[in-house]
Design an enzyme around this catalytic site. Structure first.
Site, PDB file in Angstrom:
ATOM      1  N   ASP A 156      -4.150  11.917  33.934  1.00  0.00           N
ATOM      2  CA  ASP A 156      -4.884  12.015  34.781  1.00  0.00           C
ATOM      3  C   ASP A 156      -3.476  11.906  35.677  1.00  0.00           C
ATOM      4  OD1 ASP A 156      -6.554  11.880  37.456  1.00  0.00           O
ATOM      5  OD2 ASP A 156      -6.153   9.745  37.152  1.00  0.00           O
ATOM      6  N   ASP A 216      -7.804   6.605  35.326  1.00  0.00           N
ATOM      7  CA  ASP A 216      -8.386   5.554  36.013  1.00  0.00           C
ATOM      8  C   ASP A 216      -9.586   5.477  36.832  1.00  0.00           C
ATOM      9  OD1 ASP A 216      -7.147   7.008  38.052  1.00  0.00           O
ATOM     10  OD2 ASP A 216      -6.857   5.538  39.264  1.00  0.00           O
ATOM     11  N   ASP A 250     -12.525  10.195  36.056  1.00  0.00           N
ATOM     12  CA  ASP A 250     -11.991  10.702  34.781  1.00  0.00           C
ATOM     13  C   ASP A 250     -13.139  10.356  33.501  1.00  0.00           C
ATOM     14  OD1 ASP A 250      -9.486  11.229  35.736  1.00  0.00           O
ATOM     15  OD2 ASP A 250      -8.981   9.122  36.013  1.00  0.00           O
TER      16      ASP A 250
HETATM   17  P1  ADP Z   1      -7.082  12.837  40.590  1.00  0.00           P
HETATM   18  O1  ADP Z   1      -7.811  13.982  39.874  1.00  0.00           O
HETATM   19  O2  ADP Z   1      -5.512  13.301  40.797  1.00  0.00           O
HETATM   20  O3  ADP Z   1      -7.448  11.601  40.249  1.00  0.00           O
HETATM   21  P2  ADP Z   1      -9.049  12.846  42.913  1.00  0.00           P
HETATM   22  O4  ADP Z   1      -9.936  13.654  42.078  1.00  0.00           O
HETATM   23  O5  ADP Z   1      -9.161  11.492  43.076  1.00  0.00           O
HETATM   24  O6  ADP Z   1      -7.584  13.134  42.284  1.00  0.00           O
HETATM   25  O7  ADP Z   1      -8.665  13.643  43.999  1.00  0.00           O
HETATM   26  C1  ADP Z   1      -8.556  14.868  44.045  1.00  0.00           C
HETATM   27  C2  ADP Z   1      -8.231  15.260  45.740  1.00  0.00           C
HETATM   28  O8  ADP Z   1      -9.489  15.165  46.491  1.00  0.00           O
HETATM   29  C3  ADP Z   1      -7.147  14.452  46.374  1.00  0.00           C
HETATM   30  O9  ADP Z   1      -5.818  15.170  46.036  1.00  0.00           O
HETATM   31  C4  ADP Z   1      -7.576  14.659  47.931  1.00  0.00           C
HETATM   32  O10 ADP Z   1      -6.883  15.768  48.460  1.00  0.00           O
HETATM   33  C5  ADP Z   1      -9.076  14.768  47.787  1.00  0.00           C
HETATM   34  N1  ADP Z   1      -9.864  13.344  48.163  1.00  0.00           N
HETATM   35  C6  ADP Z   1     -10.532  13.033  47.131  1.00  0.00           C
HETATM   36  N2  ADP Z   1     -11.062  11.748  47.835  1.00  0.00           N
HETATM   37  C7  ADP Z   1     -10.410  11.639  49.218  1.00  0.00           C
HETATM   38  C8  ADP Z   1     -10.395  11.012  50.256  1.00  0.00           C
HETATM   39  N3  ADP Z   1     -11.315   9.717  50.296  1.00  0.00           N
HETATM   40  N4  ADP Z   1      -9.822  11.160  51.549  1.00  0.00           N
HETATM   41  C9  ADP Z   1      -9.268  12.472  51.581  1.00  0.00           C
HETATM   42  N5  ADP Z   1      -9.037  13.342  50.585  1.00  0.00           N
HETATM   43  C10 ADP Z   1      -9.631  12.962  49.321  1.00  0.00           C
HETATM   44 MG    MG Z   2      -7.059   9.350  39.137  1.00  0.00          MG
END
Ligand code: ADP
Ligand code: MG
Length: 312
Positions: A38, A257, A261
């Site tokens: 991730d 994390d 995921d």
């Molecule tokens: P990853 O898969 O890399 O762990 P996430 O799924 O947590 O990333 O988030 C994906 C995208 O969703 C972030 O890059 C952001 O653009 C958006 N996002 C998620 N949660 C928030 C939040 N609380 N505020 C702003 N953007 C968010």
């Molecule tokens: Mg993550």
């Protein structure tokens, strides 16, 4: 099963580095061919920091930051924490009387925040709330487009520039109008590139999967030395990525994390959760990396190879 003393097996790591929930995953780890990482919070430090604030309307910068922070104060996401922290610093340095020192770790002063109602987090997209009876959206392109907000060429150019520099651009719409963009940087963990290289030497391929946009994902993957990237993937999609690598019978590990995921951690042959990650991720995993260090992905494979090579 606590893998407590790898020194007995001739490895240099002296302390409890990981906790495995059974013997099966420990036996399987030696056969891992692909490690799916991730991005946010796994390859990166999950210590996001705001690097850019761009307001596209007449609104005052401070007012803009208060608005965004008030919406994000309800979110646990590292991006949300970064925005609230940044707004706190901004206001403190403008007027220390309004706000406690942001350096004070136990700072719980939230008086400067506006009331946000109807808060709703949309995983992999962003958040939605009402402030002063008007809708506020803070999130990525996908989310704003889904909510019917149009993105001008000016904003699109601004985003592209951020993303090519490995930043994530967070869009803010208030009362159905796009009012600004916040650029967020989330640096790689120090060991990330070394671990990817180390795995490669062990014959294990690294892949990155993320809910973030393609441009940012590619830029971050490049820094980590990862060529195979899957971006703009929703939580269920992460598990599909795992299954696609398992198709030819390959043993696949997932390292993650977040809540988003957990389906992938469960689908993987060996699920590894970052110790500092969310409880749901930890529950879905076979291994917990107690030191939050990606080096322990190598340790787990190494230990399994050494252990079972001796038994055989
Ligand atoms: P990853 O898969 O890399 O762990 P996430 O799924 O947590 O990333 O988030 C994906 C995208 O969703 C972030 O890059 C952001 O653009 C958006 N996002 C998620 N949660 C928030 C939040 N609380 N505020 C702003 N953007 C968010
Ligand atoms: Mg993550």
């Amino acid at each position: 099963v606590v893998v407590a003393c790898p020194c007995a097996l001739g490895l240099a790591t002296p302390t409890a580095v990981m906790v495995a929930t059974g013997l099966e995953p420990i036996m399987r780890a030696q056969k891992i061919r692909y490690v799916i990482f991730d991005k946010t919070g796994t390859l990166t430090q999950s210590r996001a920091a705001v690097t850019t604030v761009k307001v596209f309307t007449e609104m005052d910068r401070g007012e803009f930051l208060t608005l965004v922070a008030s919406a994000e104060a309800n979110s646990e996401h590292p991006i949300a924490k970064a925005i609230v922290e940044y707004a706190r610093h901004y206001h403190f340095f403008k007027d220390p009387n309004v706000i406690n020192s942001p350096k004070n770790e136990s700072n719980t002063n939230t008086e400067w925040l506006l009331d946000a109602s109807d808060f709703c987090a949309i995983p992999g997209r962003g958040i939605e709330a009402d402030i002063n009876q008007k809708q506020i959206l803070v999130g990525n392109r996908t989310m704003l487009v889904e909510k019917g907000i149009s993105i001008s060429a000016e904003v699109e150019n601004f985003l592209t520039n951020l993303e090519e520099n490995a930043r994530t651009g967070i869009l803010v719409a208030y009362d159905y109008e796009l009012i600004g963009v916040v650029g967020v940087a989330d640096p790689l963990k120090r060991e990330a590139a070394i671990v990817v290289e180390g795995l490669f030497k062990m014959g294990v391929r690294s892949i990155m999967v993320t809910g973030d946009n393609w441009r940012t994902a590619r830029a971050v993957a490049r820094e980590a030395g990862i060529q195979d990237v899957r971006a703009e993937v929703m939580p269920a999609g992460k598990a599909d990525v795992i299954r696609s690598f398992q198709k030819d019978g390959s043993i696949v590990a997932m390292v993650g994390d977040g809540i988003n995921d957990s389906p992938a951690l469960a689908a993987a042959d060996v699920g590894m959760a970052i110790g500092a990650g969310t409880d749901i991720a930890i529950e879905a995993a076979d291994y917990v990396l107690m030191k939050n260090s990606l080096e322990d992905v190598i340790t787990a494979i190494d230990l399994s190879r050494k252990t079972f090579a001796r038994i055989r």
